[in-house]
Write an enzyme that holds these catalytic residues in place. Structure first.
Site, mmCIF file in Angstrom:
data_model
loop_
_atom_site.group_PDB
_atom_site.id
_atom_site.type_symbol
_atom_site.label_atom_id
_atom_site.label_comp_id
_atom_site.label_asym_id
_atom_site.label_seq_id
_atom_site.Cartn_x
_atom_site.Cartn_y
_atom_site.Cartn_z
ATOM 1 N N LYS A 47 7.006 -0.470 12.588
ATOM 2 C CA LYS A 47 5.806 -1.276 12.297
ATOM 3 C C LYS A 47 5.789 -1.694 10.826
ATOM 4 O O LYS A 47 6.507 -1.121 10.000
ATOM 5 C CB LYS A 47 4.561 -0.451 12.621
ATOM 6 C CG LYS A 47 4.408 0.792 11.734
ATOM 7 C CD LYS A 47 3.293 1.705 12.203
ATOM 8 C CE LYS A 47 3.233 2.961 11.345
ATOM 9 N NZ LYS A 47 2.224 3.921 11.861
ATOM 10 N N TYR A 277 -2.700 -7.247 -20.870
ATOM 11 C CA TYR A 277 -4.147 -7.469 -20.807
ATOM 12 C C TYR A 277 -4.925 -6.206 -21.165
ATOM 13 O O TYR A 277 -4.579 -5.113 -20.721
ATOM 14 C CB TYR A 277 -4.542 -7.897 -19.398
ATOM 15 C CG TYR A 277 -3.938 -9.200 -18.958
ATOM 16 C CD1 TYR A 277 -4.060 -10.355 -19.719
ATOM 17 C CD2 TYR A 277 -3.239 -9.280 -17.749
ATOM 18 C CE1 TYR A 277 -3.505 -11.554 -19.291
ATOM 19 C CE2 TYR A 277 -2.690 -10.475 -17.310
ATOM 20 C CZ TYR A 277 -2.817 -11.614 -18.092
ATOM 21 O OH TYR A 277 -2.276 -12.779 -17.662
HETATM 22 C C1 LIG Z 1 3.017 5.164 11.929
HETATM 23 C C2 LIG Z 1 3.016 6.069 13.093
HETATM 24 C C3 LIG Z 1 4.049 7.009 13.279
HETATM 25 C C4 LIG Z 1 5.120 7.277 12.256
HETATM 26 O O1 LIG Z 1 4.616 8.136 11.264
HETATM 27 P P1 LIG Z 1 5.584 8.684 10.092
HETATM 28 O O2 LIG Z 1 4.772 9.697 9.377
HETATM 29 O O3 LIG Z 1 5.913 7.511 9.233
HETATM 30 O O4 LIG Z 1 6.771 9.231 10.757
HETATM 31 C C5 LIG Z 1 4.055 7.733 14.456
HETATM 32 N N1 LIG Z 1 3.100 7.566 15.388
HETATM 33 C C6 LIG Z 1 2.075 6.701 15.219
HETATM 34 C C7 LIG Z 1 1.035 6.580 16.275
HETATM 35 C C8 LIG Z 1 1.989 5.933 14.053
HETATM 36 O O5 LIG Z 1 0.963 5.099 13.899
#
Ligand SMILES: *Cc1c(COP(=O)(O)O)cnc(C)c1O
Length: 393
Positions: A47, A277
């Protein structure tokens, strides 16, 4: 056509700034984590553009390295995997009223279902006259998505009723952990216990599950009793550690992303020179400043003053505010002598890499920004071209 319209060449960013993605590191991380998880299956979570690493390239690498499943939050991400020709099982789990369930079912994307989605998924299956594949999600304590324990038996019963009608197949039961990155905390035990109960309820009601899954990266690494039939690993495949007190190397992982640019300006300044800044930094002595042409528009948090930049084998802290496009490092008095040609102009500036050469790592930027390594890599912006190395192609 207007005579004034001339073809504009596609922008060529060259090597001005780049996120180098080491696909062989990702493949090795996956093989290492797979071996830890076996015999459980391995879902590579890709993702959010594979946590900033590039979803399609990472997904191809993951499948080649033996990941049996791919995971995304959004159906649109799952559809992008299918459009790129990836045929591995895909699960997408975060939906809204506007999610295109029909496209998901048509493209054989498995769907997480916490409750309300069930009717919508069934409608899509009816329309397409083909069964949808769903994974029922139980909230075992995280308090985000997932069905409450109270409503669970009713959700299971409704799903199995539709399964009996040939409209869907209940493929899995899953949940997500809240504190697995802090292995000493007791809540993970409670979540695993509730998960076992929820699975038992579903199986007693007649579900024949292919995959029961709850483990994320920290649980995959620290809780073998959480692996069940499959682990869902994101952070770890990118080579990053989910634990405060363990480095990537200690976990047998190699960070896959290197963020680098080149020094855009190098100049000597006198005592009392304000920088960036707000003039929050004032030089206490004559020194040399290096201009690093990366800023918060490239995804480095504005708050991360003090973050490390490596030039010519030496790591310097960012001084003054990080701006939209640039930041400044203090190279120290007479720094030019340290560089061939007497100037750091054009020298490679590494913000973070795999750390094997003692260079800066993502975790130092996370500390400077008061956040986690997940957020630093995921937010490296599209303005930074990704360059892939170590891949099969
Ligand atoms: C993002 C996510 C993962 C992966 O988590 P990590 O800590 O990056 O391994 C697994 N399951 C779900 C439902 C997630 O949203």
């Amino acid at each position: 056509m207007s005579p004034f319209v001339v073809p504009v060449p596609a922008p060529s960013y060259g090597l001005e700034r780049q996120a180098i993605i080491d696909l062989s590191a990702i493949a090795n991380n996956i093989r290492h984590l797979r071996a830890l998880a076996a015999p459980a299956k391995f879902m590579a979570v890709v993702k959010a553009d594979a946590y900033g690493h590039g979803m399609i390239q990472v997904a191809r690498t993951a499948v080649a390295a033996g990941a049996q499943w791919l995971g995304t939050a959004h159906v649109s991400e799952g559809l992008a995997l299918r459009a790129a020709g990836l045929e591995a099982p895909v699960l997408s789990w975060l939906h809204t009223q506007d999610t295109d369930f029909t496209a998901a079912v048509a493209n054989e994307i498995d769907l997480g279902c916490s409750g309300w989605e069930l009717e919508r998924i069934v409608a899509a299956a009816r329309e397409l006259q083909r069964p949808a594949r769903i994974h029922l999600k139980i909230d075992t304590g995280l308090g985000r998505n997932g069905c409450s324990r109270e409503n669970w038996p009713a959700l299971v019963a409704a799903a199995l009723k539709y399964q009996a009608q040939g409209l869907l197949r209940v493929v899995g039961v899953f949940s997500h952990l809240a504190v697995a990155d802090e292995p000493q905390r007791p809540e993970t035990d409670e979540q695993l216990e509730r998960f076992r109960e929820a699975v038992a309820v579903a199986e007693a009601a007649g579900a024949q599950l292919e995959v029961r899954h709850i483990a994320n990266t920290p649980a995959t690494l620290s809780r073998p009793d959480s692996h069940f039939d499959m682990v869902r690993v994101g952070l770890g495949i990118y080579g990053l550690s989910p634990f405060e007190d363990h480095s990537s190397a200690e976990l047998g992982l190699t960070p896959a992303m290197t963020l680098q640019t080149q020094i855009a300006l190098c100049k000597d300044v006198p005592t009392g020179q304000g920088v960036s800044y707000g003039l929050n930094f004032i030089s206490e002595a004559a020194t040399t400043l290096g201009l690093v042409p990366v800023g918060y528009a490239d995804g480095i948090p504005r708050i991360a003053t003090g973050g490390p930049v490596r030039v010519n084998g030496v790591t310097y802290p960012v001084v003054g505010r990080i701006a939209m496009d640039q930041m400044v490092i203090d190279l120290g008095p007479d720094a030019c002598a340290a560089f061939d040609g007497g100037s750091a102009l054009g020298a490679t500036a590494v913000l973070f890499g795999n750390g094997t050469d003692g260079g800066p790592v993502v975790e130092q930027w996370a500390a400077a920004a008061g956040t986690v390594n997940y957020e630093i890599v995921t937010r490296i912006s599209p303005r930074v071209p990704r360059r892939y190395v170590g891949g099969a192609e």
